[in-house]
Motif scaffolding. Structure first.
Motif, PDB file in Angstrom:
ATOM      1  N   ALA A  23       0.863  -1.182   0.000  1.00  0.00           N
ATOM      2  CA  ALA A  23       0.000   0.000   0.000  1.00  0.00           C
ATOM      3  C   ALA A  23       0.895   1.226   0.000  1.00  0.00           C
ATOM      4  O   ALA A  23       1.830   1.320   0.820  1.00  0.00           O
ATOM      5  N   PRO A  25       1.270   5.694  -0.557  1.00  0.00           N
ATOM      6  CA  PRO A  25       0.525   6.959  -0.522  1.00  0.00           C
ATOM      7  C   PRO A  25       0.120   7.357  -1.935  1.00  0.00           C
ATOM      8  O   PRO A  25       0.881   7.162  -2.888  1.00  0.00           O
ATOM      9  N   ARG A  26      -1.061   7.907  -2.046  1.00  0.00           N
ATOM     10  CA  ARG A  26      -1.593   8.236  -3.363  1.00  0.00           C
ATOM     11  C   ARG A  26      -0.679   9.195  -4.130  1.00  0.00           C
ATOM     12  O   ARG A  26      -0.363   8.957  -5.301  1.00  0.00           O
ATOM     13  N   ASN A  27      -0.268  10.244  -3.460  1.00  0.00           N
ATOM     14  CA  ASN A  27       0.574  11.234  -4.124  1.00  0.00           C
ATOM     15  C   ASN A  27       1.943  11.293  -3.464  1.00  0.00           C
ATOM     16  O   ASN A  27       2.034  11.327  -2.236  1.00  0.00           O
ATOM     17  N   ARG A  30       1.468   7.547  -7.225  1.00  0.00           N
ATOM     18  CA  ARG A  30       0.669   7.024  -8.333  1.00  0.00           C
ATOM     19  C   ARG A  30       1.205   7.490  -9.690  1.00  0.00           C
ATOM     20  O   ARG A  30       0.815   6.930 -10.712  1.00  0.00           O
ATOM     21  N   ARG A  74       0.282  -3.077 -10.718  1.00  0.00           N
ATOM     22  CA  ARG A  74      -0.129  -1.969  -9.857  1.00  0.00           C
ATOM     23  C   ARG A  74      -1.599  -1.649 -10.096  1.00  0.00           C
ATOM     24  O   ARG A  74      -2.112  -1.851 -11.195  1.00  0.00           O
ATOM     25  N   ASN A  76      -3.621   1.651  -9.458  1.00  0.00           N
ATOM     26  CA  ASN A  76      -3.544   3.028  -8.978  1.00  0.00           C
ATOM     27  C   ASN A  76      -4.854   3.489  -8.345  1.00  0.00           C
ATOM     28  O   ASN A  76      -4.857   4.422  -7.542  1.00  0.00           O
ATOM     29  N   ALA A  77      -5.948   2.862  -8.695  1.00  0.00           N
ATOM     30  CA  ALA A  77      -7.224   3.227  -8.072  1.00  0.00           C
ATOM     31  C   ALA A  77      -7.231   2.859  -6.595  1.00  0.00           C
ATOM     32  O   ALA A  77      -7.875   3.515  -5.780  1.00  0.00           O
ATOM     33  N   LYS A  78      -6.501   1.794  -6.264  1.00  0.00           N
ATOM     34  CA  LYS A  78      -6.433   1.332  -4.876  1.00  0.00           C
ATOM     35  C   LYS A  78      -5.108   1.685  -4.211  1.00  0.00           C
ATOM     36  O   LYS A  78      -4.892   1.322  -3.056  1.00  0.00           O
ATOM     37  N   ASN A  79      -4.230   2.335  -4.958  1.00  0.00           N
ATOM     38  CA  ASN A  79      -2.906   2.711  -4.422  1.00  0.00           C
ATOM     39  C   ASN A  79      -2.149   1.491  -3.914  1.00  0.00           C
ATOM     40  O   ASN A  79      -1.621   1.477  -2.789  1.00  0.00           O
ATOM     41  N   THR A  80      -2.118   0.452  -4.734  1.00  0.00           N
ATOM     42  CA  THR A  80      -1.412  -0.768  -4.339  1.00  0.00           C
ATOM     43  C   THR A  80      -0.508  -1.276  -5.443  1.00  0.00           C
ATOM     44  O   THR A  80      -0.752  -1.066  -6.630  1.00  0.00           O
TER      45      THR A  80
END
Length: 119
Positions: A23, A25-27, A30, A74, A76-80
């Protein structure tokens, strides 16, 4: 504080499979190329698999010893970030980490997830 959280490790028999997850962090992760690394006892951390930034492409690369057995992906919608590991070998035993493709000395690392493969 940037936090990367790896999970999914465990004990597997040779020939078995495990799926690791990370997991992130989004920014800005991504937008960045990312990778899985591993570190075996007494050895330096090594790059295992990479995946390009989704902004540029979906290109993946692997070290020779895992080609055809491991798959990086990956969501990216789930940040995984994931690493599907099939046909595991004892030499895959290590602590596995995810991070950006080019971490520097100031890039934080997660705690990793331990993978142990028995023969």
């Amino acid at each position: 504080q940037v936090q990367l959280v790896e999970s999914g490790g465990g004990l597997a028999q040779a020939g078995g499979s495990l799926r690791l997850s990370c997991a992130f962090p989004r920014n800005p992760f991504r937008f960045l190329a990312m990778a899985w690394f591993r570190q075996a006892p007494g050895k330096q951390r090594e790059l295992v698999a990479t995946i390009a930034s989704p902004v540029s492409s979906t290109t993946t690369t692997y070290i020779d010893s895992v080609k055809g057995r491991f798959t990086i992906s990956r969501d990216n919608a789930k940040n995984t970030l994931a690493l599907q590991m099939n046909n595991l070998k004892p030499e895959d035993t290590a602590t596995y980490y995810c991070n950006i493709l080019t971490p520097d000395k100031n890039t934080p690392w997660g705690q990793g997830t331990q993978v142990t493969v028995s023969s």
